[in-house]
Design an enzyme around this catalytic site. Sequence first.
Site, PDB file in Angstrom:
ATOM      1  CG  ASP A   1     -42.313 -26.827 -19.254  1.00  0.00           C
ATOM      2  OD1 ASP A   1     -41.897 -27.639 -20.103  1.00  0.00           O
ATOM      3  OD2 ASP A   1     -43.355 -26.168 -19.397  1.00  0.00           O
TER       4      ASP A   1
ATOM      5  CG  ASP B   1     -37.539 -19.921 -31.971  1.00  0.00           C
ATOM      6  OD1 ASP B   1     -38.081 -20.767 -31.238  1.00  0.00           O
ATOM      7  OD2 ASP B   1     -37.140 -20.180 -33.123  1.00  0.00           O
TER       8      ASP B   1
ATOM      9  NE  ARG C   1     -25.024 -21.533  -6.483  1.00  0.00           N
ATOM     10  CZ  ARG C   1     -25.198 -22.575  -5.667  1.00  0.00           C
ATOM     11  NH1 ARG C   1     -25.156 -22.404  -4.359  1.00  0.00           N
ATOM     12  NH2 ARG C   1     -25.396 -23.786  -6.146  1.00  0.00           N
TER      13      ARG C   1
ATOM     14  CD  GLU D   1     -42.467 -25.965 -24.031  1.00  0.00           C
ATOM     15  OE1 GLU D   1     -43.615 -26.334 -23.756  1.00  0.00           O
ATOM     16  OE2 GLU D   1     -41.921 -26.217 -25.123  1.00  0.00           O
TER      17      GLU D   1
ATOM     18  NE  ARG E   1     -31.539 -15.102  -6.290  1.00  0.00           N
ATOM     19  CZ  ARG E   1     -30.948 -15.156  -7.476  1.00  0.00           C
ATOM     20  NH1 ARG E   1     -31.192 -14.236  -8.408  1.00  0.00           N
ATOM     21  NH2 ARG E   1     -30.107 -16.152  -7.757  1.00  0.00           N
TER      22      ARG E   1
END
Length: 537
Positions: free
Chosen positions: A274, A291, A306, A317, A337
């Site tokens: 979120d 947007d 991946r 959102e 990360r």
Amino acid sequence: MEKYRTLLFQKVKKQLIDWFEVETSEKIENKDVYLFLHSIKGTAGTIELVGLYQLATKLMETIESIEHKRWDREELRDFLYDLIGLSYEYEHFHVAEEKTEIVRKEDEALIQIIDDDVSMLILLKDALEEAGFMVIANTEAEKAAEQYFDLRPDCLVIDVHLPSKSGVQLLRDLQNHTRKKFIPTIMISSQNDRELRIKSYKNGADDFIPKPIDLEEFIVRVDRHIQRKKLFDHSNLIDELTQVYNRRFLKDSLERLLNEAKRSGIYFTLAILDLDHFKRINDTYGHIAGDRVLARFAQFLKNSIRSSDTVFRYGGEEFMILFPRTRDSEAKDILSRILKEFSLEKFKENDESFSVTFSAGVYMVDDSEIPANSIIKTADQALYEAKEKGRARVESANKLELGIAKKKLNVSVIDDDAIIRTMLMKILQSMEFEHIDLDIQVYEDGLKFFHSNRHEEKGQHFLILDGVMPIMDGTEVLQKVKQAKNAHQFHILMLTGRKNEYDIARALKLGADDYVTKPFSITELQARIQRLIQRMA
């Protein structure tokens, strides 16, 4: 006969105030409850309120079987709830006898009506709600646009002739913003010339209905547009704005992973993300800028995960990622990360630069019997924990301690009718929300609400406010809280008379979030309250 009915209901209300709203630690004697019911039974039988007579008789039988009981207030309120509700229905029977109680589903289609003709607005809103739709109503274009962007209705009904901005101009503005989102729009107008119809269609209208409106045909046409939208949404697996998979494909993918887990016992992890303080971006830079942030975030996620992982836009959102054959610790490392890298991204709007972070919750599924909705719910608990700990972080539901803290919501009922106050207290006490605890108080007028300093308490406030009261009118209360420094923390549901168009128009203009006309269906009111509070979660 009417005189004696009035006296009976006044007696009921007086007793409710004495028992439930006067501060006392004393319990209520069983004999006092019996005498109250005996009085109700005698009067109701005399003036031919058969249902009330029968219910009072039944409750008296229960009282007689527990002769020496002493009642606390909450227990007695529950015991008398059916009698209180029936008293309300009898008191308003002459108005309510033709109303049909509609049971609404939380995911029912949401219709937005924009019309400065309050008579027409009320007429259309009532007709749609009686047909089972949920409706939000606006008289002003600016407020309507704000609610449109926040709530994303399933169908728009716009009057061509609005005071501050024409309906066609409002439609054009909305179409420019949501050109990648299909929301059917119906224009209505007392003017029905060919030029206006063509202009409406050229600016994005899907339908044009002239006034006066045939309500039966209107309902059918709205329903047809809703069905078209459902078909469109179901046939499209890609979210138009962000170009990642949508909510429907998430459901299919989640079920597929669960089936695989049943066959092979292979685990997977679901993450809910979120964007932090996203409303602030919309408020500061506009919804079009918001947007752009959503679209860029979605692409950033796609480029950062991946090849075996899948990104979905869940709504607003909120995004989800499915990590097959992945433990929660590994998914948490990946998201941490991504969070670090995305927080370095710079967005530019109106010559200003800003950055955006997100919060996330992850949940590893190693039990193939768990339902899909429980998986989402559990990951959402971890997301809530991340927000509570300051945002811009990732939490795992598998590591959380039991018992997640809930936010307090200050709920205040302000109504001079003791029967309504008692019913609403019972309705609110029966509600449960995943992330919210309700702190409920009732007041018989606006002055007592303000003198209690309730409005100054920290946190979010939800007011259920009677529009017409002898001491401090409901719209005065609304005006005062909306002018306060913490006005953004107040969400207001107005209770108003069916014929009182001026008060409805004024309440919407002053910032009421919704209104319900008296006499109301208890089921309808409960569904409306539930929906408004859930939007605040």
